[in-house]
Design a protein around this motif. Sequence first.
Motif, PDB file in Angstrom:
ATOM      1  N   LEU A  14      41.411  37.553  49.012  1.00  0.00           N
ATOM      2  CA  LEU A  14      42.826  38.091  48.651  1.00  0.00           C
ATOM      3  C   LEU A  14      43.573  36.694  48.083  1.00  0.00           C
ATOM      4  O   LEU A  14      44.144  37.354  46.764  1.00  0.00           O
ATOM      5  CB  LEU A  14      43.392  38.349  49.792  1.00  0.00           C
ATOM      6  N   GLU A  15      43.460  35.655  48.686  1.00  0.00           N
ATOM      7  CA  GLU A  15      44.242  34.613  47.811  1.00  0.00           C
ATOM      8  C   GLU A  15      43.673  34.123  46.513  1.00  0.00           C
ATOM      9  O   GLU A  15      44.387  33.975  45.296  1.00  0.00           O
ATOM     10  CB  GLU A  15      44.157  33.259  48.672  1.00  0.00           C
ATOM     11  N   ARG A  16      42.248  34.380  46.317  1.00  0.00           N
ATOM     12  CA  ARG A  16      41.802  34.055  44.900  1.00  0.00           C
ATOM     13  C   ARG A  16      42.023  35.255  44.186  1.00  0.00           C
ATOM     14  O   ARG A  16      42.245  34.929  42.613  1.00  0.00           O
ATOM     15  CB  ARG A  16      40.118  33.898  45.112  1.00  0.00           C
ATOM     16  N   SER A  17      41.897  36.286  44.445  1.00  0.00           N
ATOM     17  CA  SER A  17      42.405  37.478  43.549  1.00  0.00           C
ATOM     18  C   SER A  17      43.722  37.481  43.263  1.00  0.00           C
ATOM     19  O   SER A  17      44.261  37.901  42.151  1.00  0.00           O
ATOM     20  CB  SER A  17      42.051  38.789  44.317  1.00  0.00           C
ATOM     21  N   LYS A  18      44.671  37.310  44.172  1.00  0.00           N
ATOM     22  CA  LYS A  18      46.049  36.955  43.642  1.00  0.00           C
ATOM     23  C   LYS A  18      46.266  35.905  42.694  1.00  0.00           C
ATOM     24  O   LYS A  18      47.095  36.247  41.696  1.00  0.00           O
ATOM     25  CB  LYS A  18      47.047  36.605  44.766  1.00  0.00           C
ATOM     26  N   ALA A  19      45.472  34.760  42.729  1.00  0.00           N
ATOM     27  CA  ALA A  19      45.721  33.820  41.612  1.00  0.00           C
ATOM     28  C   ALA A  19      44.984  34.424  40.467  1.00  0.00           C
ATOM     29  O   ALA A  19      45.818  34.063  39.200  1.00  0.00           O
ATOM     30  CB  ALA A  19      44.737  32.647  42.225  1.00  0.00           C
ATOM     31  N   PHE A  20      44.207  35.172  40.280  1.00  0.00           N
ATOM     32  CA  PHE A  20      43.610  35.738  39.314  1.00  0.00           C
ATOM     33  C   PHE A  20      44.445  36.741  38.663  1.00  0.00           C
ATOM     34  O   PHE A  20      44.626  36.418  37.236  1.00  0.00           O
ATOM     35  CB  PHE A  20      42.234  36.748  39.658  1.00  0.00           C
ATOM     36  N   TYR A  21      44.947  37.760  39.334  1.00  0.00           N
ATOM     37  CA  TYR A  21      46.016  38.504  38.452  1.00  0.00           C
ATOM     38  C   TYR A  21      46.995  37.752  38.140  1.00  0.00           C
ATOM     39  O   TYR A  21      47.872  38.352  36.978  1.00  0.00           O
ATOM     40  CB  TYR A  21      46.352  39.669  39.476  1.00  0.00           C
ATOM     41  N   THR A  22      47.530  36.772  38.972  1.00  0.00           N
ATOM     42  CA  THR A  22      48.666  36.006  38.304  1.00  0.00           C
ATOM     43  C   THR A  22      48.588  35.504  37.154  1.00  0.00           C
ATOM     44  O   THR A  22      49.376  35.335  36.035  1.00  0.00           O
ATOM     45  CB  THR A  22      49.098  34.967  39.251  1.00  0.00           C
ATOM     46  N   ALA A  23      47.008  34.944  36.802  1.00  0.00           N
ATOM     47  CA  ALA A  23      46.759  34.154  35.597  1.00  0.00           C
ATOM     48  C   ALA A  23      46.648  35.166  34.573  1.00  0.00           C
ATOM     49  O   ALA A  23      46.787  34.894  33.268  1.00  0.00           O
ATOM     50  CB  ALA A  23      45.386  33.571  35.727  1.00  0.00           C
ATOM     51  N   LEU A  24      46.533  36.533  34.678  1.00  0.00           N
ATOM     52  CA  LEU A  24      46.757  37.676  33.766  1.00  0.00           C
ATOM     53  C   LEU A  24      47.994  37.975  33.340  1.00  0.00           C
ATOM     54  O   LEU A  24      48.183  38.781  32.468  1.00  0.00           O
ATOM     55  CB  LEU A  24      45.996  38.898  33.932  1.00  0.00           C
ATOM     56  N   GLY A  25      49.091  37.506  34.154  1.00  0.00           N
ATOM     57  CA  GLY A  25      50.202  37.959  33.843  1.00  0.00           C
ATOM     58  C   GLY A  25      50.992  39.129  34.671  1.00  0.00           C
ATOM     59  O   GLY A  25      52.189  39.311  34.474  1.00  0.00           O
TER      60      GLY A  25
END
Length: 142
Positions: A14-25
């Motif tokens: 979950l934390e890694r995925s949150k960071a991923f989607y945050t990086a996309l905007g």
Amino acid sequence: MARMIFVNLPVTDLERSKAFYTALGFTNEPRFTDDTAACMVWSESIFVMILTHDKWRTFTDRPIPDTGSSEVALCLACESKEEAAEMKAKAAAAGGTPDINPPQDYGFMVSHAFTDLDGHVWETMWMDPAAASGEMEIPTTA
């Protein structure tokens, strides 16, 4: 209530995925986020709920597909050709896989593809506003 879409996706981290989607905007909506799920906001009407596998299983008994399967492709409209290409690059930089399919350029519309950290297929696209509004005749393919 306005029409909205909530895309629900199972994720392994979950934390890694949150960071991923945050990086996309995307931005996180903390009111709908806890240690089992996070609401990632793309626009006023598009939300992606990323859910741990345990949380996902509270919604359905259906199996979680293996990474690499392609049941659905989610497409986000971008404001420019450049933004569509940049999102693919951001996805790659954040650990996703770019170019599942090669970029497609139809002149009036451009699209790019990538997968997120869990293999969910995403596309980014831009369409000429004249084509979207019907002011431009869209070429047909045979």
